[in-house]
Structures are given as C-alpha cells and as structure tokens.
Design a protein around this motif. Structure first.
Motif, PDB file in Angstrom:
ATOM      1  N   GLN A   1      48.721 -37.456 -43.503  1.00  0.00           N
ATOM      2  CA  GLN A   1      50.582 -37.937 -44.230  1.00  0.00           C
ATOM      3  C   GLN A   1      50.247 -36.755 -43.341  1.00  0.00           C
ATOM      4  O   GLN A   1      50.368 -35.614 -43.057  1.00  0.00           O
ATOM      5  CB  GLN A   1      50.644 -37.350 -45.508  1.00  0.00           C
ATOM      6  CG  GLN A   1      49.807 -38.682 -46.156  1.00  0.00           C
ATOM      7  CD  GLN A   1      50.308 -40.328 -45.669  1.00  0.00           C
ATOM      8  OE1 GLN A   1      52.305 -39.709 -45.543  1.00  0.00           O
ATOM      9  NE2 GLN A   1      49.920 -40.941 -45.802  1.00  0.00           N
ATOM     10  N   CYS A   2      52.150 -35.611 -43.446  1.00  0.00           N
ATOM     11  CA  CYS A   2      53.035 -34.784 -42.718  1.00  0.00           C
ATOM     12  C   CYS A   2      51.385 -33.499 -42.872  1.00  0.00           C
ATOM     13  O   CYS A   2      51.681 -32.681 -41.655  1.00  0.00           O
ATOM     14  CB  CYS A   2      54.243 -34.416 -42.974  1.00  0.00           C
ATOM     15  SG  CYS A   2      54.641 -35.771 -41.275  1.00  0.00           S
ATOM     16  N   SER A   3      51.561 -33.445 -44.290  1.00  0.00           N
ATOM     17  CA  SER A   3      51.111 -32.032 -44.958  1.00  0.00           C
ATOM     18  C   SER A   3      49.386 -32.044 -44.739  1.00  0.00           C
ATOM     19  O   SER A   3      48.646 -30.880 -44.886  1.00  0.00           O
ATOM     20  CB  SER A   3      51.309 -32.224 -46.378  1.00  0.00           C
ATOM     21  OG  SER A   3      51.057 -33.456 -47.157  1.00  0.00           O
TER      22      SER A   3
ATOM     23  N   ILE B   1      33.832 -28.511 -56.669  1.00  0.00           N
ATOM     24  CA  ILE B   1      33.991 -28.702 -55.120  1.00  0.00           C
ATOM     25  C   ILE B   1      35.491 -28.030 -54.942  1.00  0.00           C
ATOM     26  O   ILE B   1      35.730 -28.004 -54.271  1.00  0.00           O
ATOM     27  CB  ILE B   1      33.600 -30.104 -54.759  1.00  0.00           C
ATOM     28  CG1 ILE B   1      31.384 -30.132 -54.791  1.00  0.00           C
ATOM     29  CG2 ILE B   1      33.924 -29.971 -53.209  1.00  0.00           C
ATOM     30  CD1 ILE B   1      31.368 -31.118 -54.836  1.00  0.00           C
ATOM     31  N   HIS B   2      36.182 -29.742 -55.872  1.00  0.00           N
ATOM     32  CA  HIS B   2      37.687 -29.322 -55.638  1.00  0.00           C
ATOM     33  C   HIS B   2      37.852 -27.476 -55.638  1.00  0.00           C
ATOM     34  O   HIS B   2      38.755 -27.096 -55.555  1.00  0.00           O
ATOM     35  CB  HIS B   2      39.134 -30.439 -56.542  1.00  0.00           C
ATOM     36  CG  HIS B   2      38.349 -31.833 -56.341  1.00  0.00           C
ATOM     37  ND1 HIS B   2      39.002 -31.990 -55.716  1.00  0.00           N
ATOM     38  CD2 HIS B   2      37.438 -32.618 -56.384  1.00  0.00           C
ATOM     39  CE1 HIS B   2      39.369 -33.279 -55.683  1.00  0.00           C
ATOM     40  NE2 HIS B   2      37.789 -33.600 -56.254  1.00  0.00           N
ATOM     41  N   LYS B   3      37.573 -26.858 -57.004  1.00  0.00           N
ATOM     42  CA  LYS B   3      38.015 -25.728 -57.117  1.00  0.00           C
ATOM     43  C   LYS B   3      37.571 -24.630 -56.171  1.00  0.00           C
ATOM     44  O   LYS B   3      38.303 -23.547 -56.069  1.00  0.00           O
ATOM     45  CB  LYS B   3      37.228 -25.128 -58.333  1.00  0.00           C
ATOM     46  CG  LYS B   3      37.633 -25.359 -59.269  1.00  0.00           C
ATOM     47  CD  LYS B   3      37.498 -25.737 -60.683  1.00  0.00           C
ATOM     48  CE  LYS B   3      37.754 -25.989 -62.050  1.00  0.00           C
ATOM     49  NZ  LYS B   3      37.336 -25.998 -63.388  1.00  0.00           N
ATOM     50  N   SER B   4      36.353 -24.607 -55.376  1.00  0.00           N
ATOM     51  CA  SER B   4      35.683 -24.253 -54.362  1.00  0.00           C
ATOM     52  C   SER B   4      36.448 -24.393 -53.170  1.00  0.00           C
ATOM     53  O   SER B   4      36.189 -22.758 -52.434  1.00  0.00           O
ATOM     54  CB  SER B   4      33.879 -23.978 -54.447  1.00  0.00           C
ATOM     55  OG  SER B   4      34.276 -25.333 -54.008  1.00  0.00           O
TER      56      SER B   4
ATOM     57  N   GLY C   1      45.311 -27.887 -47.049  1.00  0.00           N
ATOM     58  CA  GLY C   1      46.948 -28.522 -46.361  1.00  0.00           C
ATOM     59  C   GLY C   1      46.754 -28.236 -45.426  1.00  0.00           C
ATOM     60  O   GLY C   1      45.847 -28.953 -44.227  1.00  0.00           O
ATOM     61  N   HIS C   2      48.155 -28.380 -44.599  1.00  0.00           N
ATOM     62  CA  HIS C   2      49.022 -28.171 -43.245  1.00  0.00           C
ATOM     63  C   HIS C   2      47.993 -27.371 -41.834  1.00  0.00           C
ATOM     64  O   HIS C   2      48.435 -27.011 -41.647  1.00  0.00           O
ATOM     65  CB  HIS C   2      50.038 -28.933 -42.773  1.00  0.00           C
ATOM     66  CG  HIS C   2      50.820 -29.027 -41.530  1.00  0.00           C
ATOM     67  ND1 HIS C   2      50.576 -30.476 -41.252  1.00  0.00           N
ATOM     68  CD2 HIS C   2      51.389 -28.455 -41.051  1.00  0.00           C
ATOM     69  CE1 HIS C   2      51.242 -30.438 -39.642  1.00  0.00           C
ATOM     70  NE2 HIS C   2      51.847 -29.019 -39.525  1.00  0.00           N
ATOM     71  N   VAL C   3      46.730 -27.613 -41.269  1.00  0.00           N
ATOM     72  CA  VAL C   3      46.351 -26.809 -40.284  1.00  0.00           C
ATOM     73  C   VAL C   3      45.530 -27.765 -39.724  1.00  0.00           C
ATOM     74  O   VAL C   3      45.073 -28.964 -40.049  1.00  0.00           O
ATOM     75  CB  VAL C   3      45.547 -25.720 -41.486  1.00  0.00           C
ATOM     76  CG1 VAL C   3      46.098 -24.881 -41.877  1.00  0.00           C
ATOM     77  CG2 VAL C   3      44.382 -26.521 -42.197  1.00  0.00           C
TER      78      VAL C   3
ATOM     79  N   THR D   1      38.988 -33.437 -50.540  1.00  0.00           N
ATOM     80  CA  THR D   1      39.267 -32.320 -51.081  1.00  0.00           C
ATOM     81  C   THR D   1      40.086 -31.538 -49.769  1.00  0.00           C
ATOM     82  O   THR D   1      41.007 -30.598 -50.471  1.00  0.00           O
ATOM     83  CB  THR D   1      38.125 -32.532 -51.374  1.00  0.00           C
ATOM     84  OG1 THR D   1      37.765 -33.021 -52.767  1.00  0.00           O
ATOM     85  CG2 THR D   1      38.458 -30.417 -52.483  1.00  0.00           C
ATOM     86  N   VAL D   2      39.387 -31.155 -48.592  1.00  0.00           N
ATOM     87  CA  VAL D   2      39.836 -30.401 -47.800  1.00  0.00           C
ATOM     88  C   VAL D   2      40.683 -30.619 -47.566  1.00  0.00           C
ATOM     89  O   VAL D   2      41.866 -29.815 -47.795  1.00  0.00           O
ATOM     90  CB  VAL D   2      38.690 -30.561 -46.962  1.00  0.00           C
ATOM     91  CG1 VAL D   2      39.369 -29.334 -45.327  1.00  0.00           C
ATOM     92  CG2 VAL D   2      38.006 -29.847 -46.842  1.00  0.00           C
ATOM     93  N   SER D   3      41.270 -31.829 -47.515  1.00  0.00           N
ATOM     94  CA  SER D   3      42.990 -32.459 -47.223  1.00  0.00           C
ATOM     95  C   SER D   3      44.114 -32.354 -47.928  1.00  0.00           C
ATOM     96  O   SER D   3      45.184 -31.011 -47.566  1.00  0.00           O
ATOM     97  CB  SER D   3      43.011 -34.194 -46.737  1.00  0.00           C
ATOM     98  OG  SER D   3      42.022 -34.496 -45.693  1.00  0.00           O
ATOM     99  N   GLN D   4      44.088 -31.827 -49.754  1.00  0.00           N
ATOM    100  CA  GLN D   4      44.644 -31.489 -50.305  1.00  0.00           C
ATOM    101  C   GLN D   4      44.854 -29.849 -50.423  1.00  0.00           C
ATOM    102  O   GLN D   4      45.575 -29.189 -50.893  1.00  0.00           O
ATOM    103  CB  GLN D   4      44.402 -31.980 -51.788  1.00  0.00           C
ATOM    104  CG  GLN D   4      44.188 -33.613 -52.004  1.00  0.00           C
ATOM    105  CD  GLN D   4      43.372 -34.424 -53.277  1.00  0.00           C
ATOM    106  OE1 GLN D   4      42.854 -33.328 -54.334  1.00  0.00           O
ATOM    107  NE2 GLN D   4      43.108 -35.516 -52.728  1.00  0.00           N
TER     108      GLN D   4
END
Length: 735
Positions: free
Chosen positions: A720-722, A6-9, A690-692, A684-687
């Motif tokens: 977080q900010c990112s 999931i993380h890779k996708s 990113g900042h979107v 996972t989406v947050s990681q």
C-alpha cells in the motif's frame, strides 16, 4: 518469546537518517558524466552491432569495415579485434579514468529523500528456478542474451536455407546446411565467450565501475558458461553429424590445416570445455568440489587450442574479455606470493575457526569484502574464499575471518590450530603460514545507503553481518555520517552452540550506550532444538583456544585490483599498450616480411603476445608498485609496536566479551524449534516502520535466499502507499 514482543521491538523509523553523498567540484562531476555517457554509448553500439551482425545488412557493413581497415599494420586480426574486442577494452580504459578522478571524495551529510522507488537491481523477479534469485536487472540481461541467441540462430537458418542451390541432392543439401549452421553456432559461441571471462576477473575495473562484487558476478559466469558450452557443443555436434553422413568422420576430426580452420585443435578444445562443463554441474560440484576446481584449470587448454583452431582474427572476437582476465590473474599471482602474518587463531566451541591476518594500513576494504586464503601446510593448490568478519574501523593493521568447519580442508585447519595451541614453544612443525588474495567486494559499503536494514543470516552467514554491525557502531561512536538507524537481525542456526558467534563483537565497548543511538534487535531461531540447553537468552563466551603468532611474514600485499586506483590503472594501460606494441612489432618484423599465413600458428602468436604483454609491460608496473608497497611497509615496520598495540586491542575486545552479555541479551530474542516466518517478519516491519526504504541483505544457503526473496517480491507487489519498499541484496559465495 511471543509474537507481540516482536511487534513491540520493531520501532517506527525516526526519519532523521543521513546519507552518504559525494561532495565533488563541478568539473569533476562534469567529467564523470561525460565518461558515463561515453561508456554507455559505446556499450550500446557494441550490443547493437552484435544484434545486427547476423543479418544481411550487418554482414555488408562488416565486409566494408574489413576492406577499409585490413591494410593496417595489424591486418585482418586488427580489424576483428578493434570491432569486437575494442569496445570492451576502450570501456575499461574509460573506467580507469573514471575511478581515478572519483578517488576518495569527501563525504558530508544530506537529508534522506522522501521519494521511494523500486530499483531494478534490488527487485527479485525470478525466485524458484534454475537461475536462483534473479533481480529485474539480471532478468533483462538474461533476456537479452536469450533473444540474441534465438534471433541469431533463426536469422542464420533462414539465410542458409535461401542460399542452398537447387542443383544439389537432398544429402548434399543436408550436409551443407548442417556444416554452415554448425559454423554459425560456433560464431555465436565466440560472441558469448567475449563476455565469459569478465565476471571472473575479480578486481577488474569493469566490475568496480558497475559496483558488482566478484561473489555476485560468479553466477553470471556460470550462466554464460552453460550457454557458451551449449553453443559450442551444438557447433561440434552438427559437424559430426554432417561428417558421419558423408562417411569421412575420422579423417575430418584428425585434420590440422595450415590455412583454414584446424579441426583437431578444436576437438581438443571442445573436449576440455566439456570436461569443465560436466564437472561444474551442481550434482558433481557439490559431491566433489576439488574435482570441479582442478578440472576448471583446463581453461588454459580450452583457450589455447581454441586459438589454434580458429586462428588469430576469429580468436580476436573474444580476446578482449580474456585479456582483462589475464591481467587480473597475473596480479593475483603476484599478490599471493607473499606470506602473511597470522596474528592469532582461535577455535570456537561451535566448530568455527577465527583467523586474524595482518594487513598494511593503506589496504582498503569494507565490511562486505571477502578474501581468498591458502594455508600451505594443508595444501599448495587449494584456495578458499571467506567473508570478512571485521570492520575496517576495528583496526588499521588486521583483518579477521570466521571459518566454519564443513569439509576436509577446514577440519585439517582446526586440527592444526588445536595442536599448535598446545605447543608451548610454537615449533616449526606446527607452524601455519597463509597466503591471501584480495580483499575483493563492493567499491562502496552499500549497507550504509539504507536508513533501515534487515540482515538475514543462516549459520555462518552471520559473519559478514558482524562486520556490518561493527562498522555501523564505530561510525555512530565517531559521529560519522552513518545512515542505518533501525536494524533487525534475523539469524537461523541449527543448534545453540553456534550462538556464541554473536559475542565475537563487543558492542558496548565499540559504541558505549549504543542502544540509545541505534534501534537494534536480534531474533535468533534455533531450528533443531526444541528447548534451550542453558539459560534462555544467555550468550556464552566463545573462546576455546588461541595461540601465538604462527608465521613471521608480513601484512597482506596491496597488489590487488580493488586497491590503489592509479597503480591499477597504470598496470592496465601499460599492459594494453604493450600488447599493441608487441603485435605491431611482430607484424612488421616477422609475419609480413616472412609471409606467415598459417592460421593456427598466427593464433598461437596472438595468445603469446597477450600473455607476454602482461608479464613484461604489466610486470614492470607491478614491480614498481611492489617497491612502493615495500617502502610504505618499511615505514610501518619502523614502528612495529603499532601492530602489537592493534593486536592487544583485538585481544582486549575478546577478553571483555563477558561484560557485553547483558547488553546483547537485552536486544536478543531466541526461539527454539522454529524457523523464521518471513511473512510475519516483513508484515510486522511494514506496520511499524512505515513508508521507508528497507535494505534487506541475505547471507545463507540458496533456500534461505529464495524464501526471503519470495516474501520481498510478494510484499512489494501488494504494498500500500504507506508500506515500505524492500530492496533485496544477497551476500554469498557459491562457486
């Protein structure tokens, strides 16, 4: 599939999306800003009036207003209507102008803003509670209503207590206090009633102006309905207690005055309202939806006898919202008279039915629209709402809906289609005819406003997301400005036989090599099966049966509030002008010359003028609109092969689904015996993204919406900010 996959996708955002931006001349932009400022100023003054009205200062201002305006041709009723209903009518008129000058403006590309921000209407504040998922904007609205009711009750209570004479006995004071307070509860209820019908006016210019679709607005109607009926119940209950203490309860209840409040009509109105209220409570509604639906038609009795109860000038307080609802109801009635072609019908193995309905080329809708369908062979009374499962770019002359078989009506529909599919000659006995209201929905396709999308579906909730996906794929293929570039679909189903629904859209045919242009991933969770019954990841063909065209009608009618701006604007303006003309003629030639002073009779005449203005003046515009529609349809029918080609294209799309299986399998992961872990998914989406800004659209049961909203609220608060900002949007229809 393990967690690492999931993380890779979930790839990082590419940051190169484009947004839909309106390219308009400066004078048009200026005119729109002037209209917006005027509408907001008028609305603010209207709300301020309601808050000030319970005070001594507000009462003095109101008395001065009535003294200054009661000599007009419309009398006191005109003063009340202009002060309390006039603002909402004027705002609606300004909305017509706003929608007309907005029109279909040219779209061009613009770089997405790097500045992220929270939006009040997409940030969930309340999640678990009687209101369901409530955004910050909705919470502010609820708070304003609650504060208004509490403030008004407290203010009136203090004023009543201070006005009671010391010469009265305790019993007399108690009865007088209860009666006056009951009167004030009724007045507050009328203020709330002025808003009650606005959310259920499906295609009204007000809902279109603020871009709130009907399926969202219905919950506002539910909330307002509970509050209004609570106030009216307290209004009646306080009077009953006072009359019981005085010992003349029966005489008072049966009283029907000519001058003053007529009690018996109020009792009948309250009884109808209580019956609607009781049957609309969740336990009753879920147990027997038809009982709820049929008893809710008592709103006619409720409103007519309310007018008889209070007379014309008090009824004018709530007349603005009711008038807008009557406009919408009459237009829906005219639209639903047409018999619509069912181009094709299919029964899918999972128990879902797909209907493909004919529509004219100039009927507008978007991928998050819905229609209300009646099948006369099943019932002449039942209308059922369904989300559109096709994109407007799929074809000019058809619109599709997916119908999950869940109750008696849908079961009968599936049986009817199965019998018709076996009938080689398509006999009249097995024919199915449909009538349609709509399409309704957002004025703009808001799913196109996000570069990053998470679509969360439960069961048949995947239906509108198929339309969204098709819309995006078509836009990418045609090179249109299309913002979504990263899309994650999370779909929870009970059993694997529902998986073929995903193959009703041919992704590769719609947009060849779409995986090179779009980062699309689908995660499916089969909750009630521990292992795959077939080869894992394989999506089976979904077509079980189809049949020949089932009716010889025509395309859907374009007589819909969300349709042609100029025609719908003329319809509203002519009806409103007709109401003013009829009321003026009635006062000049009947009420004033004959000195008509009976309150309940004048209330009845007031309602009759509202209805007549819509039927006569609005009906004239609808007739012209219908003639214009017939001419447009005649031009299309001259080239009838277009419809056949469109149908062939639809059939071809279905026929080539097998070639699309490999593409779907490459972007799909399936887990069995698990439920979505939204904490993991959003983490996972947050990681990875990113900042979107991330738009999250949920379509499914309330429990699913609550789970998603809870995680969004948690991640947004702890972000977080990112990290990205998640924007919660729900798409459901739960009456």
């Amino acid at each position: 599939m393990d967690n690492s996959s999931i993380h890779k996708s979930l790839l990082r955002s590419r940051g190169s999306g484009h947004a839909y931006v309106r390219k308009t001349p400066r004078f048009v932009t200026l005119a729109k800003w002037i209209l917006k400022i005027a509408m907001w100023a008028l609305f603010t003054l209207w709300v301020a009036l309601l808050y000030v009205f319970p005070t001594d200062f507000g009462s003095n201002l109101f008395e001065q207003w009535v003294l200054a305006t009661k000599e007009n041709v419309f009398g006191v009723a005109g003063s009340f209507f202009l002060l309390f209903s006039g603002p909402i009518v004027i705002i609606a008129l300004l909305s017509v102008a706003f929608l007309i000058i907005s029109g279909k403006e040219e779209l061009h590309e613009k770089k997405t803003s790097k500045n992220l921000s929270f939006h009040l209407w997409t940030f969930p504040v309340l999640v678990d509670g009687p209101f369901g998922v409530v955004s910050a904007a909705e919470f502010i609205g609820i708070l304003l209503f609650v504060v208004f009711v509490v403030w008004a009750v407290c203010s009136y209570t203090v004023r009543i207590l201070s006005s009671l004479s010391d010469d009265l006995t305790f019993k007399e004071k108690s009865c007088l206090f209860l009666e006056i307070l009951g009167l004030r509860f009724g007045l507050i209820g009328l203020f709330c009633l002025s808003f009650l019908f606005l959310p259920v006016s499906r295609g009204s210019v007000l809902l279109r102006l603020i871009n709130i679709p009907f399926e969202h607005a219905t919950r506002y109607h539910v909330w307002l309905g509970h509050l209004t009926m609570l106030l009216f119940t307290m209004h009646g209950l306080l009077y009953v207690v006072a009359w019981t203490i005085e010992g003349d309860l029966l005489d008072e209840i049966l009283e029907w005055k000519d001058v003053g409040i007529a009690i018996l009509p109020g009792v009948i109105s309250l009884a109808a309202g209580l019956l609607m209220w009781i049957t609309s409570l969740p336990p009753v509604r879920k147990l027997n939806f038809e009982l709820f639906f049929y008893t809710h038609q008592l709103y006619v009795i409720f409103m007519v006898f309310l007018a008889l109860h209070v007379g014309d000038f008090l009824f004018a307080i709530a007349a603005g919202g009711l008038f807008i609802f009557i406009l919408d109801r009459f237009l829906r009635f005219c639209q639903s008279r047409r018999v619509v072609d069912i181009i094709s019908a299919k029964c899918l193995p999972c128990g879902t039915v797909e209907l493909v309905l004919a529509k004219p080329e100039n009927l507008r809708y978007n991928a998050l629209s819905f229609v209300v369908v009646q099948v006369r062979e099943l019932s002449w009374l039942q209308w059922h709402p369904f989300s559109v499962s096709s994109s407007p770019l799929d074809g000019k002359y058809h619109i599709s809906v997916l119908i999950k078989v869940l109750g008696k009506w849908t079961e009968k529909l599936r049986e009817k289609i199965m019998k018709s599919s076996k009938d080689v000659q398509c006999s009249a006995h097995n024919k199915i005819t449909a009538s349609v209201e709509g399409p309704y929905g957002h004025e703009i396709p808001y799913h196109m406003m996000y570069e990053n999308l998470i679509l969360v579906a439960g069961g048949i909730g995947i239906s509108p997301f198929l339309a969204i996906l098709s819309d995006i794929l078509h836009s990418v293929r045609q090179g249109k400005p299309c913002l979504p570039r990263n899309i994650l679909i999370v779909w929870a189903v009970k059993r694997s036989d529902e998986l073929p629904l995903l193959s009703t859209i041919n992704m590769e045919s719609t947009c060849p090599s779409f995986s090179n242009k779009l980062n699309l991933q689908t995660h499916i969770y089969v909750t009630r099966e521990s292992e795959p019954p077939l080869e894992e990841g394989k999506v089976q063909s979904c077509i079980n049966s189809s049949l020949c065209p089932m009716s010889k009608g025509c395309g859907m009618s374009i007589l819909v509030g969300t349709g042609h701006n100029i025609w719908s604007g003329l319809y509203f303006i002519s009806s409103m002008a007709g109401f003013v003309i009829l009321m003026g003629l009635l006062d000049i030639f009947y009420i004033n010359p004959f000195n008509i002073s009976t309150w309940w009779y004048k209330g009845l005449l007031f309602v009759a003028c509202m209805v007549a203005s819509v039927f006569i003046f609005g009906g004239f515009v609808v007739g012209l609109w219908h003639i214009w529609d017939r001419r447009i349809s005649a031009k299309e029918q001259c080239e009838d092969n277009r419809l056949k080609v469109d149908k062939a294209e639809h059939t071809e799309t279905v026929a080539h689904n097998d070639s699309d299986h490999e593409s779907i399998a490459n972007i799909t992961s399936i887990r069995y015996g698990e439920r979505p872990d939204f904490n993991e998914i959003f983490g996972t989406v947050s990681q990875n993204w990113g900042h979107v800004d991330v738009g999250v659209i949920v379509c499914g049961p309330p429990s699913l919406q609550s789970s998603v909203a809870k995680e969004i609220r948690s991640h947004n608060i702890r972000r977080q900010c990112s990290d990205p900002i998640f924007h919660f949007n729900s798409h459901s229809f739960d009456l």
